[in-house]
Design an enzyme around this catalytic site. Sequence first.
Site, PDB file in Angstrom:
ATOM      1  N   TRP A 293     -43.118   7.600  23.995  1.00  0.00           N
ATOM      2  CA  TRP A 293     -42.786   7.767  25.423  1.00  0.00           C
ATOM      3  C   TRP A 293     -44.038   7.817  26.281  1.00  0.00           C
ATOM      4  CZ3 TRP A 293     -38.308   6.027  26.104  1.00  0.00           C
ATOM      5  CH2 TRP A 293     -37.292   6.257  25.177  1.00  0.00           C
TER       6      TRP A 293
ATOM      7  N   ASP B 210     -44.034  14.929  31.317  1.00  0.00           N
ATOM      8  CA  ASP B 210     -42.667  14.556  30.969  1.00  0.00           C
ATOM      9  C   ASP B 210     -42.139  15.662  30.058  1.00  0.00           C
ATOM     10  OD1 ASP B 210     -40.366  13.564  29.783  1.00  0.00           O
ATOM     11  OD2 ASP B 210     -41.260  11.688  29.090  1.00  0.00           O
TER      12      ASP B 210
ATOM     13  N   LYS C 273     -30.835  15.844  27.548  1.00  0.00           N
ATOM     14  CA  LYS C 273     -31.107  16.517  26.282  1.00  0.00           C
ATOM     15  C   LYS C 273     -30.754  18.007  26.383  1.00  0.00           C
ATOM     16  CE  LYS C 273     -34.566  13.073  25.829  1.00  0.00           C
ATOM     17  NZ  LYS C 273     -33.953  12.187  24.840  1.00  0.00           N
TER      18      LYS C 273
END
Length: 360
Positions: free
Chosen positions: A101, A171, A195
């Site tokens: 990511w 993030d 999530k």
Amino acid sequence: MSRVYNFSAGPAVLPEEVLKEAAAEMLDYNGTGMSVMEMSHRSKAFEEIITTAEQDLRDLMGIPDNYKVLFLQGGASQQFAMIPMNLMKNRVADYIITGQWAKKAAKEAEKYGKVNRIASSEDKTFSYIPDCSDLPVSEDADYVYICENNTIYGTKFKELPDTKGKTLVADVSSCFLSEPVDVTKYGVIYGGVQKNIGPAGVVIVIIREDLITEDVLPGTPTMLTYKTHADAKSLYNTPPAYGIYICGKVFKWIKAQGGLEAMKEKNEKKAKVLYDFLDQSRLFKGTVEKKDRSLMNVPFVTGDADLDAKFVKEAKAAGLENLKGHRSVGGMRASIYNAMPYEGVVALVEFMKKFEEENQ
Ligand SMILES: Cc1ncc(COP(=O)(O)O)c(C=O)c1O
């Protein structure tokens, strides 16, 4: 009805209480005679939903007044572009590469300026967090970027990097609200909610006010300018209204659990059950350096791809779902987010013990 223990990395398990409440309100939200899905985002009822959600998030994270909270769309991936478009005044940024990511975010940022990869753990398949105490931070860097919890590899920054005074952008998609956080250490904290917080379709951005300006890169679309959404309190256009409503319910649920301190305690207790088992297992092995282990995503392997596949299949039959590791790494991964009950992790470990005995 029977629910499984869902170890998916995201979209992921949500608190059952929240789902039940949402179900009960599906046809008639709070006497309005309609579902939140059917409601104008300019209505009084929705205004209350979004302002309450923001306030509850502010309370939970202790977000100071000089930070804005934005409820946006486009997922976490859209932030990979939005961050440089809004923050890259010098067209230089430093990225710490701890997984796919962060790598993707760095690649996207390269479209807009110079990206310096100032640390990486790719040499050992991202199984650790590099030492970030004395990084070669670029003098003209507009920000330093991290992915704080690496969903795929199961690592987490236990200490934030020393950015030498530069703005930190993080993030936090897969560790959002899993433990207390000092917001003042960051310029931007963002994450997709699918999530730990709610349904896919909402990304929350917490951004310090001085970083919200009209001075964005030329050609930045109106919708990708933080100022657009900050000025309109996330109601510039139709927001992901139903998703925000569920996020709001999860914030209330976390408050009722005792807030982020209590969440951290529960998460540590859950993760310990699994890590303790892995550390003494003859069959299963954790893949991450102990000091960098995530509380949220726990990857493990047997060392034999066929046996891994057998495990995933048999676990599913036993009501333990989505344990297959990310397609880029294989093996298994148990994501044990806030809403995964302690009993779910115990059931997983019991199943692993049984599997170990049967597959000596
Ligand atoms: C840490 C992290 N960042 C970004 C993303 C991408 O999120 P999205 O699918 O919302 O774009 C994910 C998705 O799993 C993630 O785990």
